[in-house]
Design a protein around this motif. Structure first.
Motif, PDB file in Angstrom:
ATOM      1  N   LEU A   1       0.821  -1.210   0.000  1.00  0.00           N
ATOM      2  CA  LEU A   1       0.000   0.000   0.000  1.00  0.00           C
ATOM      3  C   LEU A   1       0.862   1.270   0.000  1.00  0.00           C
ATOM      4  N   ALA A   2       2.007   1.206   0.658  1.00  0.00           N
ATOM      5  CA  ALA A   2       2.826   2.421   0.789  1.00  0.00           C
ATOM      6  C   ALA A   2       3.756   2.620  -0.400  1.00  0.00           C
ATOM      7  N   SER A   3       4.066   1.537  -1.129  1.00  0.00           N
ATOM      8  CA  SER A   3       5.118   1.614  -2.151  1.00  0.00           C
ATOM      9  C   SER A   3       4.671   2.358  -3.403  1.00  0.00           C
ATOM     10  N   ARG A   4       5.561   3.174  -3.932  1.00  0.00           N
ATOM     11  CA  ARG A   4       5.297   3.870  -5.203  1.00  0.00           C
ATOM     12  C   ARG A   4       5.526   2.953  -6.402  1.00  0.00           C
ATOM     13  N   ALA A   5       5.972   1.730  -6.143  1.00  0.00           N
ATOM     14  CA  ALA A   5       6.239   0.800  -7.239  1.00  0.00           C
ATOM     15  C   ALA A   5       4.971   0.069  -7.679  1.00  0.00           C
ATOM     16  N   PHE A   6       3.830   0.442  -7.086  1.00  0.00           N
ATOM     17  CA  PHE A   6       2.557  -0.158  -7.504  1.00  0.00           C
ATOM     18  C   PHE A   6       1.644   0.924  -8.049  1.00  0.00           C
ATOM     19  N   THR A   7       0.902   0.588  -9.095  1.00  0.00           N
ATOM     20  CA  THR A   7      -0.039   1.563  -9.666  1.00  0.00           C
ATOM     21  C   THR A   7      -1.475   1.165  -9.353  1.00  0.00           C
ATOM     22  N   ARG A   8      -2.326   2.201  -9.267  1.00  0.00           N
ATOM     23  CA  ARG A   8      -3.769   1.979  -9.157  1.00  0.00           C
ATOM     24  C   ARG A   8      -4.446   2.279 -10.496  1.00  0.00           C
ATOM     25  N   ASN A   9      -3.648   2.664 -11.474  1.00  0.00           N
ATOM     26  CA  ASN A   9      -4.222   2.951 -12.790  1.00  0.00           C
ATOM     27  C   ASN A   9      -4.318   1.647 -13.575  1.00  0.00           C
ATOM     28  N   LEU A  10      -5.488   1.049 -13.562  1.00  0.00           N
ATOM     29  CA  LEU A  10      -5.653  -0.260 -14.212  1.00  0.00           C
ATOM     30  C   LEU A  10      -6.481  -0.127 -15.483  1.00  0.00           C
ATOM     31  N   THR A  11      -6.337   1.004 -16.157  1.00  0.00           N
ATOM     32  CA  THR A  11      -7.162   1.207 -17.354  1.00  0.00           C
ATOM     33  C   THR A  11      -6.390   0.920 -18.641  1.00  0.00           C
ATOM     34  N   TYR A  12      -5.126   0.554 -18.543  1.00  0.00           N
ATOM     35  CA  TYR A  12      -4.363   0.269 -19.775  1.00  0.00           C
ATOM     36  C   TYR A  12      -4.827  -1.068 -20.366  1.00  0.00           C
ATOM     37  N   PRO A  13      -4.664  -1.225 -21.683  1.00  0.00           N
ATOM     38  CA  PRO A  13      -5.191  -2.442 -22.322  1.00  0.00           C
ATOM     39  C   PRO A  13      -4.608  -3.702 -21.693  1.00  0.00           C
ATOM     40  N   GLY A  14      -5.486  -4.631 -21.355  1.00  0.00           N
ATOM     41  CA  GLY A  14      -5.030  -5.907 -20.811  1.00  0.00           C
ATOM     42  C   GLY A  14      -4.695  -5.864 -19.334  1.00  0.00           C
ATOM     43  N   ALA A  15      -4.985  -4.746 -18.660  1.00  0.00           N
ATOM     44  CA  ALA A  15      -4.666  -4.673 -17.228  1.00  0.00           C
ATOM     45  C   ALA A  15      -5.442  -5.731 -16.468  1.00  0.00           C
ATOM     46  N   PRO A  16      -4.811  -6.359 -15.458  1.00  0.00           N
ATOM     47  CA  PRO A  16      -5.558  -7.294 -14.624  1.00  0.00           C
ATOM     48  C   PRO A  16      -6.684  -6.566 -13.914  1.00  0.00           C
ATOM     49  N   ARG A  17      -7.759  -7.267 -13.658  1.00  0.00           N
ATOM     50  CA  ARG A  17      -8.907  -6.606 -13.063  1.00  0.00           C
ATOM     51  C   ARG A  17      -9.648  -7.572 -12.150  1.00  0.00           C
ATOM     52  N   VAL A  18     -10.439  -7.022 -11.253  1.00  0.00           N
ATOM     53  CA  VAL A  18     -11.160  -7.881 -10.315  1.00  0.00           C
ATOM     54  C   VAL A  18     -12.387  -8.471 -11.006  1.00  0.00           C
ATOM     55  N   ALA A  19     -13.309  -7.610 -11.437  1.00  0.00           N
ATOM     56  CA  ALA A  19     -14.525  -8.112 -12.085  1.00  0.00           C
ATOM     57  C   ALA A  19     -14.281  -8.241 -13.587  1.00  0.00           C
ATOM     58  N   ALA A  20     -14.914  -9.223 -14.205  1.00  0.00           N
ATOM     59  CA  ALA A  20     -14.691  -9.467 -15.634  1.00  0.00           C
ATOM     60  C   ALA A  20     -15.193  -8.293 -16.466  1.00  0.00           C
ATOM     61  N   ASP A  21     -16.290  -7.665 -16.016  1.00  0.00           N
ATOM     62  CA  ASP A  21     -16.921  -6.676 -16.878  1.00  0.00           C
ATOM     63  C   ASP A  21     -16.592  -5.239 -16.477  1.00  0.00           C
ATOM     64  N   PHE A  22     -16.925  -4.867 -15.253  1.00  0.00           N
ATOM     65  CA  PHE A  22     -16.801  -3.469 -14.883  1.00  0.00           C
ATOM     66  C   PHE A  22     -16.722  -3.369 -13.368  1.00  0.00           C
TER      67      PHE A  22
END
Ligand code: HEM
Length: 413
Positions: free
Chosen positions: A74-95
């Motif tokens: 949670l604290a690290s800058r090495a992780f992104t919350r921007n998951l909108t790039y093509p093919g980004a892993p996601r929680v729900a299949a749809d939205f």
């Protein structure tokens, strides 16, 4: 921006395949049921930290469950919350909530820093202190009219934080019930079909647009007016960001507090600790921290993706791989908390991760603490003999949602 890593999609890395074969982790969210963490699940994961999970989308993520791993993710800058790039892993299949590019929770610095600064000033501990009398008055108003028996969620745990955040924003408290339905559909993962979740989002946005239109026509001095000025006079916020921020504050401002308050009252009643608080309301602040540690309103933080190879205390995460930081499991880590599964309102530490950590640390943490402390203190003082009106086992719990908690809490006083 992160590139999707082959091992996330391809299942070629040792560990992913093994996890799926074990079939042990069904799907995220894991333990909606009666609002309990599945202890064997957490124990097994602690034995094999950074185990993998298959998300409802079919994508895979590492599960961070130890306190040190979760705090670092949670604290690290090495992780992104921007998951909108093509093919980004996601929680729900749809939205799901990661699909709103301009929402504060989905931004990385420097955009995140810019947007957060615009609202952070209203939620500082100092300003929240000044809200306390008003929060107390709202609690009093709602509890004065508490029927006997009553559903404590309908009558109190839902409207209390809702009224408080609406007043802070300066928007009328009309349409609370409609907002509740949209919000509940929006934060659900599978409890509502895709069309309903998308429609709920559209309605939340339209509600926010309408509030903004009204305030532009008749400005006041609420937080929403400050945001509108930041948009119109200073151009520090786009119109989309303004709309997203408005409804995000209302959704975030009540969903988790409602869930924490109703889970908390349930836990206090079934353990008998409610009577202790009624005897000594001075113990309420410590009890609130224990509720947040033991019965948090959500089981995990939002999904993150590593933008570079990262070495966590329990192992390596490669660039492009997703990590689900299971804050509720971290809050039960025996390396951090003594007898972690015991609900102990006299526990000396408040160092839980229910509000997250790092750049996305809950903006409303001080407000939520004040609301929960005041709400519980008012409740135990006015209704020292409050009890469940039904057997605990017959209470229904939210499932298929980001939020944990009972759907109704029938009480008598
Ligand atoms: C018991 C109540 C609450 C809990 C447990 C809670 C928990 C959290 C957590 C864990 C996060 C970070 C999620 C992540 O990093 O993935 C978060 C973010 C946030 N919370 Fe809360 N929250 C609560 C109440 C509130 C309230 C009352 C507000 C009112 C404004 C609020 C506004 C927000 C906002 C705007 C964010 C996004 C912050 C950012 O991305 O920078 N929350 N909350």
């Amino acid at each position: 921006m992160a590139k999707r890593h082959e091992s996330v999609t391809g299942g070629r890395r040792d560990g992913w395949g093994e996890m799926v074969l074990m079939g042990s982790v069904e799907r995220y969210p894991f333990w909606a049921g009666a609002g309990e963490i599945a202890p064997e699940f957490v124990r097994r994961l602690r034995a094999a930290p950074l185990d993998a999970v298959e998300l409802p989308s079919g994508d895979r993520a590492w599960l961070a469950v130890r306190y040190d791993d979760v705090a670092e993710v949670l604290a690290s800058r090495a992780f992104t919350r921007n998951l909108t790039y093509p093919g980004a892993p996601r929680v729900a299949a749809d939205f799901d909530v990661s699909d709103l590019p301009g929402a504060i929770l989905n931004l990385d610095p420097p955009e995140h820093t810019r947007v957060r600064r615009l609202v952070a000033g209203a939620f500082t501990p100092r300003l929240v202190e000044r809200q306390r009398p008003r929060i107390r008055a709202v609690c009093g108003e709602l509890l004065d009219g508490l029927a006997n028996p009553a559903d404590l969620i309908d009558a109190f745990a839902f409207p209390m934080p809702m009224v408080v955040i609406c007043e802070m924003l300066g928007v009328p408290r009309t349409d609370l019930d409609r907002f509740r339905d949209w919000s509940s559909a929006y934060v659900s993962l599978s409890a509502h079909p895709l069309e309903e979740r998308v429609a709920a989002l559209e309605q939340l946005q339209e509600y926010a647009r309408e509030m903004i239109r009204r305030r532009r026509a008749a400005p006041g001095d609420g937080l929403l007016d400050a945001l509108i000025r930041a948009r119109d006079e200073e151009d520090r916020l786009s119109e989309d960001e303004l709309v997203l921020m408005t409804f995000s504050l209302i959704v975030a401002g009540h969903e988790a507090t409602t869930a924490a308050l109703s889970r908390g009252v349930f836990r206090l009643l079934v353990t008998g600790r409610y009577a202790d608080l009624a005897d000594d309301p001075g113990r309420v602040p410590a009890a609130v921290e224990e509720i947040l540690r033991h019965d948090p309103p959500a089981d995990a933080a939002f999904l993150r993706v590593a933008t570079e190879d990262v070495r966590l205390p329990s192992g390596r995460v490669r660039a492009g791989e997703a990590v689900l930081a299971v804050t509720s499991a971290a809050n039960r880590d025996p390396a951090k908390f003594d007898r972690p599964d015991v609900f102990d309102i006299a526990r000396p530490t408040a160092d839980h991760l229910a509000f997250g950590r790092g750049p996305h640390y809950c903006l409303g943490a001080s407000l939520a603490r004040a609301e929960l402390q005041i709400a519980l203190a008012e409740l135990v003082t006015r209704f020292p003999r409050l009890r469940l009106a039904v057997p605990p086992g017959s209470i229904e719990w939210r499932t298929g949602s980001l939020m944990l908690g009972p759907t109704t809490l029938p009480v008598e006083h």
